[in-house]
Design a protein around this motif. Structure first.
Motif: not given
Ligand code: NAG
Ligand code: NAG
Ligand code: NAG
Ligand code: NAG
Ligand code: NAG
Length: 428
Positions: A123-135
């Protein structure tokens, strides 16, 4: 450490350590995920107790303070080092029993960190553009969205079929800003009555636990006092206030209730985090029913797996490394010295490389038991911050002032103690 700087620190350390944990948890690999035992296991063994009055618990709980009409969602948001993993493991393993016995649904399944993996991080990736963990997970855009969809779909199916649903992830507390909460809220629908539960642990022991957690995988760890001192250099919010997530939850008004609770108080009450979440926060039980609920939840709780090594073991690693460096410095030609590998190591890597020296190595723990230690109650250091937290929240206080933290007492070392430590260092 000079006492003036200690006093100055006391206002800020909690927030700083919390901020540090954010970084820490990005750096460190995820805790090993336990295989699921599935919700199907528990359904069968307690079938005969099914229907023994759980509907009355539900109605009692949902009429007590809720003005909203939808199902009730109880969100446990952390922070880390307050027994979160044990609590989540309990929920995953006992989902069937909780449903049958108490009418409480668990809004996630499979693994204890499933909410972080399938909801909070995506959700923070999609909503906030928080990429760290997803990367670091190496997922594509599509895969992240798919995960999020699956996470919410499971949660939604529980909200559709149950009056009481539980979610738990320290990633909420760590990652979610007001934007993330608004995104989350729009996914679950305005009808849902949300309650947030946030734990508080005695600052001294909480900081020591955080120090211990990062040092576990570190072959060149800091002392506790420099760990504390380092966090003072990170800026805090302008009110000098520490518990950012708790304040945010209150400010947002997305929650029917925000429940702050002292982890140390629960311990004194012999109440596990899971028992509080279920018997107090979800069901609102009192008296005999509460006792029965607490005992049955406690009775099913598993022992904590994420056990930390003794604090003095961290000092042993640190001192052995100093010892090694001094030996190296005294040599003209160091090419004969075996290296001391520096870094953060995963459990997996450490198990394959027994030469990596960290505080979890049995030989290190052995030495830690033989050296002089000094035990201090750092509670005074955090007194004003603790006072502020309890008076602001009105949460029930533990009667005891916290535990002693024992670290190596280098001033009392005799030559034999240095010899024990020296033997741990690689040849040089
Ligand atoms: C939950 O119910 C809503 C409306 O009642 C429906 O649109 C949705 O598909 C249901 N979701 C699941 C996962 O069952
Ligand atoms: C979130 O909070 C920040 C400041 O704390 C504010 O600038 C921003 O507008 C808020 N965003 C939303 C979506 O409320
Ligand atoms: C908690 O358990 C301990 C040990 O079993 C007992 O001595 C203590 O009285 C209990 N405390 C409460 C509040 O029940
Ligand atoms: C949980 O509920 C019981 C029974 O009402 C109460 O004694 C206890 O203080 C509650 N725990 C907390 C942390 O509020
Ligand atoms: C250092 O010692 C190694 C053998 O241990 C030797 O091969 C090397 O030439 C020495 N280097 C210097 C600069 O003396």
């Amino acid at each position: 450490m000079p006492s003036s700087s200690i006093r100055w620190m006391s206002f800020h350390v909690y927030a700083l350590a919390l901020a540090f944990i954010v970084m820490l948890c990005v750096l460190l690999p995820l805790a090993k995920l336990a295989p699921t035992l599935g919700r199907s296991i528990d359904g069968a063994d307690k079938r005969e107790q099914r229907g023994r009055g759980h509907t009355s618990f539900v109605s009692q709980a949902s009429t007590s303070q809720m003005p909203c009409k939808g199902p009730k969602l109880i969100l446990h948001v952390g922070p880390p080092k307050t027994g979160t993993t044990a609590l989540q493991e309990f929920l995953v393993k006992n989902a069937g029993w909780l449903q049958d016995q108490w009418g409480v649904s668990v809004g996630f399944h499979g693994r204890e960190k499933a909410v972080g993996k399938n909801i909070a991080h995506p959700l923070t990736y999609v909503c906030n553009g928080n990429t760290a963990k997803i990367k670091s997970w190496g997922l594509s855009d599509e895969q992240v969205k798919q995960r999020l969809k699956e996470g919410f779909s499971y949660l939604q199916s529980k909200l559709n079929s149950s009056q009481l649903v539980l979610l738990s992830s320290e990633a909420f507390g760590r990652l979610f800003d007001n934007k993330s909460w608004l995104c989350f809220n729009s996914e679950i629908g305005a009808d849902t009555c949300q309650t947030a539960v946030i734990f508080h642990r005695s600052s001294a022991t909480w900081n020591a636990a955080c120090w211990s957690e990062i040092s576990k995988h570190d072959s060149s760890p800091q002392s506790f006092s420099s760990y504390l001192a380092e966090h003072v250099s990170v800026p805090v919010d302008k009110h000098g206030d520490s518990d950012v997530q708790l304040q945010q939850l209150n400010r947002l008004r997305l929650f029917a209730r925000v429940i702050p609770v002292s982890y140390d108080y629960l311990k004194e009450l012999n109440c596990s985090g899971a028992a509080f979440l279920i018997c107090n926060a979800s069901l609102g039980l009192t008296g005999k029913k509460w006792l029965q609920c607490r005992n049955s939840v406690n009775g099913r709780s598993t022992k904590l797996r994420n056990k930390s090594p003794p604090h003095a073991a961290i000092d042993v690693v640190r001192l052995a490394r100093d010892f090694y460096e001094i030996k190296q410095a005294l040599r003209v030609n160091t090419s004969g010295c075996k290296p001391w590998p520096i870094g953060f190591w995963s459990d997996d890597y450490m198990s394959k490389h027994p030469e990596i020296m960290t505080s979890v190595v049995p030989a290190v723990i052995q030495v830690a038991k033989q050296i002089p230690v000094k035990c201090e109650r750092f509670a005074g250091l955090f007194q004003s911050e603790t006072e502020k937290w309890f008076s602001r929240t009105g949460a029930k206080r533990p009667t005891s002032g916290g535990k002693d933290i024992c670290t190596a007492d280098v001033a009392s070392f005799k030559p034999k103690h240095w010899q024990l430590i020296g033997k741990l260092a690689p040849d040089c």
